[in-house]
Each structure stands twice: as structure tokens, then as C-alpha cells.
Design a protein around this motif. Structure first.
Motif, PDB file in Angstrom:
ATOM      1  N   LEU A  44     -17.318  54.181 -23.797  1.00 54.19           N
ATOM      2  CA  LEU A  44     -16.785  53.142 -24.670  1.00 54.19           C
ATOM      3  C   LEU A  44     -15.552  53.614 -25.430  1.00 54.19           C
ATOM      4  O   LEU A  44     -14.750  52.796 -25.899  1.00 54.19           O
ATOM      5  N   ALA A  45     -15.403  54.933 -25.571  1.00 53.01           N
ATOM      6  CA  ALA A  45     -14.256  55.473 -26.296  1.00 53.01           C
ATOM      7  C   ALA A  45     -13.118  55.889 -25.373  1.00 53.01           C
ATOM      8  O   ALA A  45     -11.974  56.016 -25.836  1.00 53.01           O
ATOM      9  N   LYS A 150     -16.903  45.941 -22.228  1.00 52.40           N
ATOM     10  CA  LYS A 150     -17.875  46.942 -22.680  1.00 52.40           C
ATOM     11  C   LYS A 150     -19.226  46.732 -21.999  1.00 52.40           C
ATOM     12  O   LYS A 150     -19.902  47.705 -21.637  1.00 52.40           O
ATOM     13  N   ILE A 151     -19.628  45.486 -21.841  1.00 47.47           N
ATOM     14  CA  ILE A 151     -20.901  45.206 -21.162  1.00 47.47           C
ATOM     15  C   ILE A 151     -20.850  45.687 -19.716  1.00 47.47           C
ATOM     16  O   ILE A 151     -21.780  46.345 -19.230  1.00 47.47           O
ATOM     17  N   ASN A 152     -19.764  45.364 -19.029  1.00 44.04           N
ATOM     18  CA  ASN A 152     -19.633  45.793 -17.635  1.00 44.04           C
ATOM     19  C   ASN A 152     -19.603  47.311 -17.520  1.00 44.04           C
ATOM     20  O   ASN A 152     -20.214  47.892 -16.614  1.00 44.04           O
ATOM     21  N   GLU A 441     -31.113  42.115 -17.352  1.00 42.52           N
ATOM     22  CA  GLU A 441     -30.655  42.157 -18.743  1.00 42.52           C
ATOM     23  C   GLU A 441     -29.232  41.598 -18.861  1.00 42.52           C
ATOM     24  O   GLU A 441     -28.908  40.932 -19.843  1.00 42.52           O
ATOM     25  N   ARG A 442     -28.401  41.890 -17.853  1.00 41.06           N
ATOM     26  CA  ARG A 442     -27.053  41.322 -17.895  1.00 41.06           C
ATOM     27  C   ARG A 442     -27.116  39.804 -17.736  1.00 41.06           C
ATOM     28  O   ARG A 442     -26.365  39.070 -18.400  1.00 41.06           O
ATOM     29  N   ALA A 443     -28.016  39.316 -16.871  1.00 43.86           N
ATOM     30  CA  ALA A 443     -28.157  37.876 -16.699  1.00 43.86           C
ATOM     31  C   ALA A 443     -28.674  37.214 -17.977  1.00 43.86           C
ATOM     32  O   ALA A 443     -28.299  36.077 -18.304  1.00 43.86           O
ATOM     33  N   ILE A 447     -27.627  43.042 -22.775  1.00 44.73           N
ATOM     34  CA  ILE A 447     -27.139  44.413 -22.637  1.00 44.73           C
ATOM     35  C   ILE A 447     -26.679  44.915 -24.009  1.00 44.73           C
ATOM     36  O   ILE A 447     -25.847  44.279 -24.664  1.00 44.73           O
ATOM     37  N   ASP A 448     -27.229  46.030 -24.439  1.00 42.05           N
ATOM     38  CA  ASP A 448     -26.886  46.606 -25.742  1.00 42.05           C
ATOM     39  C   ASP A 448     -26.018  47.823 -25.512  1.00 42.05           C
ATOM     40  O   ASP A 448     -26.474  48.846 -25.017  1.00 42.05           O
TER      41      ASP A 448
END
Length: 449
Positions: A44-45, A150-152, A441-443, A447-448
Motif C-alpha cells: 500500500l505504500a 488498494k482493494i485490488n 469477500e471482494r464480491a 476486503i479490509d
């Protein structure tokens, strides 16, 4: 007060710098054995797509501020200097003979210079008004794009992490198999020397050991390739080593999922992005309607005029002038263009209703397929987990029977192969069920990251 202000500013700057440095240091380093959470936070960074999305946010924010700057007074300065090679001619009537021919008179001065200060204040302009109305939604859309990225990235890093972990576990399985085969080879050689069996037993043991060693080498090469994939998904430097770790007990717990959940469209970032887009389309309708309103602005001009026949004395005297006024511009007829633009904006907004309907259908289909895949993978995982226990028990029994002379070495080879296959299938099934869980979870939009 000045000293106090300087000290406070220095303290704030130092604290901010330390905070940024601490965050950068924390995100730039990984533990000796990196967990999944650490890999995700690092991605993420540093991941390229996320960094680009964050820069897009900043670009959008700056663009909005640039558009809104038109609300502020626009102050400018223009300067020019000119020299006439020939003065302009003006035809004036002859006062002594008004009905006669006009007289040619050259007017102006040879040298002139002007410094003009201008101030323009927008009172109403539909472009500026649209920028003001849509600023929050435009920036929100950029933030939502970053969230989607970020989710992907979270899902991709998780799958790459588990894929590498699967390969590591397969290496452990092969190492354990090689140890068993080495013991079997030793037992077969001893029994051959004792005259209990012929040499085919230890030859078969040698073949099985060589095959397992070759498979281990293949698994090691696959681990290198999958580690490269994980580094790429994380934005991790290629030259730096990466060692991952995960609790196998927790791994099985993480594979579990509550299959009674239902879809909430609001949780999906795609749905949120489409709602934001609808807000922008609604603003486009107002923008098209505002085309019937005039553009209004206030202006002030102050001019410094210098003129002289001699260039050396041009700036010796000034002739200032100033004015202010109001500008109103209103197109009266454009061939129906404004009406058509309004209709286009309304149709685009109406079309977004069908986009919402299509997205809901796609989300339902995606969730149904992902959940069905997960349920099938879960059943397969439970079955293969039981097969591992059975295969290990069968192998242990046959191994003891072989040492007692009851079973042949061929039975040991078959039991060994069944055990390795069962363990491989189990690890593959575990990875598959976790991958399916991530898709569910994506559907669901849960997603955390």
C-alpha cells in the motif's frame, strides 16, 4: 512574540518531519519473516498503481483549486512601447471651407509607451460555478479510484503471498518425503545384504529418491518465480531478500467463511464510484441549463500612458487614465445548441440508471459464482484433509509390515506416492479455498486493506 512564533513553527516542522520520517521508515522495512499484513502494508505504500493513484488524487486536488481560483480577482499588468516610423493621418474638415476638401493632418507622437493594470472579478460564470458545485464529488471520485486500487492490490498481494506459501509448504512435503525415502533406501539395502529381498527393492528406492529430489528442485525454482511475482505485486526491490511466514493453524482458520452473508451493494467501491458519477452527471444537467444565463464580470483598468516626440524624454511625463465597468455577455441564438446540450445531459443521466441496474446484476452474478466456487472448494478441502490422515496411517502400517516381511517394497512405494499426492492435493486445495474466499469477500465488498 516573533521569537515565540519562530520557535513554535520550528517545533511543528520538526514534529511533522519526524512523523513523516517515522512513517516512511516503518513502511520501508519488513521483518526478517514478513507476515501477510506486513506485505500488504508495504504494498500500500510502494506499489506502482497505488502511488500513481495517489498522485492522481493530488493532481485532481490541484486541478480543482486551479478552477476555483477563477472566483478570485484576476489582476494583470501589460506593458508596451512603440515608435512610429510614420505618424497616422487623420482627415479633418477645413473650418474655413467646410464644404471643400478635407485637410490631411498627422496626429499622435512618435514615441509612446503604456503600462496597463487590469483587475477583473467574475460575478457569474457557469464554468466556475460548475467547478465549485462539483469540487467535492470530483475529489471524492479520485479518492474512490485509489480505494479501488488498494482493494485490488490487497487481493493480488494476498493471492501471491498464499501462492508462494503453498510452494514453500510443498517443499516441506518433498523434504519430508526425501527423508522417508532415504530411510526406505537404507532399509532396502540392509535387507538386500541380509538376503531377505533382491536388489530391485533398493533400486526402486533409489529411483523414488531421485524423483523426489528432482521434484524438490522444481519446487525451489517455482518458489523463485512466485517470489518474484509477490515482489512485483508489493513494489518490493528485486535485489532485496524476502522471507515470508504464516501460522499453519491460523491458515486453516482463515480459510473459513460465513456463507450466510448477503450482498450489500453499498459496500462495493464500484457502486460508490457509480453513485459519485451520477452526482457529476446531475451537475452537468444544471451546467447545460445555465447556458441561458449571462456571463457577468466587473473590471477596473488603470493605464499609465507615456508619449513624447523625443525618445530620450519618453518617460519624463505621464498621462494616466482609468476606468471601471461591468461586462455582461449573453448569446441570444445558437441554433438550438443549448437545448440539445440539455437533452444530451439528461439522457446521459438516464443512462446511468441502467448502469446502476447492470452493475447490481453483475455484482449478484459475481457473488453467486464466487460463493458457489468457495463452497465446492471447501468441500474438496475437507475431503482432501481427511485423505492426508488416511494416507499417512496407511503408509505407517505398510512400512511396518514391510519391515516385518509381510508386504513388498512395491506396496511401500505405492503408499508413499499416495501420501505425497494426498499432501500435495491438500495444500493445493487449501490455497484454492483461500483464493475463493478472497473472491467472495471482494464480491461482498468486505476486503479490509
Amino acid at each position: 512574540m516573533r521569537v515565540l512564533f519562530i520557535l513554535c513553527s520550528f517545533w511543528l516542522f520538526s514534529s511533522k518531519s519526524y512523523s513523516v520520517h517515522a512513517q516512511t521508515t516503518a513502511s520501508d522495512t519488513l521483518s526478517a519473516y514478513a507476515t501477510l499484513e506486513e506485505c500488504i502494508q508495504y504494498a500500500l505504500a510502494h506499489q506502482v498503481d497505488i502511488r500513481q493513484a495517489q498522485l492522481d488524487e493530488q493532481i485532481t486536488d490541484r486541478t480543482i483549486k486551479s478552477r476555483l481560483a477563477d472566483w478570485y480577482p484576476q489582476v494583470g499588468f501589460n506593458f508596451n512601447i512603440q515608435h512610429y516610423l510614420q505618424l497616422p493621418v487623420v482627415l479633418f474638415p477645413d473650418l474655413n471651407n467646410p464644404s471643400g476638401p478635407r485637410r490631411e493632418i498627422r496626429t499622435g507622437v512618435t514615441n509612446s509607451s503604456t503600462g496597463a493594470f487590469t483587475l477583473n472579478q467574475t460575478i457569474f460564470n457557469r464554468d466556475v460555478l460548475l467547478a465549485n458545485r462539483t469540487a467535492q464529488d470530483v475529489l471524492k471520485q479520485a479518492v474512490q479510484n485509489t480505494t479501488n486500487t488498494k482493494i485490488n492490490v490487497t487481493v493480488d498481494v494476498s493471492k501471491a503471498f498464499y501462492d508462494l506459501l503453498l510452494t514453500r509448504q510443498q517443499q516441506d512435503i518433498l523434504n519430508a518425503q526425501i527423508e522417508r525415502l532415504a530411510r526406505n533406501l537404507k532399509d532396502a539395502v540392509n535387507q538386500f545384504k541380509s538376503g531377505i529381498v533382491d536388489k530391485t527393492d533398493y533400486q526402486r528406492a533409489t529411483i523414488a529418491l531421485n524423483n523426489a529430489t528432482a521434484q524438490l528442485k522444481q519446487a525451489q525454482e517455482q518458489a523463485i518465480a512466485r517470489e518474484a511475482v509477490l515482489k512485483n505485486q508489493m513494489g518490493y526491490p528485486v535485489e532485496r531478500p524476502l522471507t515470508i511466514t504464516y501460522d499453519s493453524t491460523r491458515l486453516e482458520l482463515d480459510a473459513q467463511l460465513d456463507t450466510t452473508q448477503i450482498v450489500n451493494y453499498q459496500n462495493r467501491i464500484e457502486y460508490q464510484r457509480l453513485q459519485t458519477r451520477r452526482n457529476l452527471l446531475r451537475a452537468e444537467i444544471d451546467y447545460a441549463r445555465w447556458s441561458f444565463l449571462p456571463t457577468v464580470s466587473f473590471f477596473v483598468n488603470y493605464n499609465l500612458l507615456y508619449q513624447n516626440q523625443e525618445f530620450a524624454q519618453l518617460y519624463g511625463r505621464t498621462f494616466p487614465n482609468s476606468l471601471f465597468g461591468l461586462t455582461i455577455a449573453l448569446p441570444l441564438f445558437q441554433g438550438g445548441k443549448r437545448l440539445q446540450n440539455i437533452k444530451i445531459a439528461e439522457l446521459q443521466f438516464e443512462r446511468s440508471d441502467w448502469d446502476m441496474t447492470g452493475l447490481r446484476n453483475d455484482i449478484n452474478t459475481e457473488f453467486t459464482q464466487a460463493l458457489a466456487q468457495y463452497k465446492g472448494d471447501w468441500i474438496n478441502y475437507l475431503t482432501l484433509r481427511e485423505n492426508v490422515s488416511l494416507a499417512r496411517e496407511v503408509y505407517d502400517v505398510i512400512q511396518l509390515q514391510y519391515k516385518s516381511g509381510v508386504k513388498t517394497y512395491l506396496d511401500v512405494v505405492i503408499a508413499q506416492t499416495d501420501l505425497r499426492t494426498a499432501e500435495f492435493n491438500y495444500t493445493n486445495a487449501l490455497y484454492q479455498v483461500i483464493s475463493s474466499k478472497l473472491d467472495v469477500e471482494r464480491a461482498l465488498g468486505s476486503i479490509d486493506y
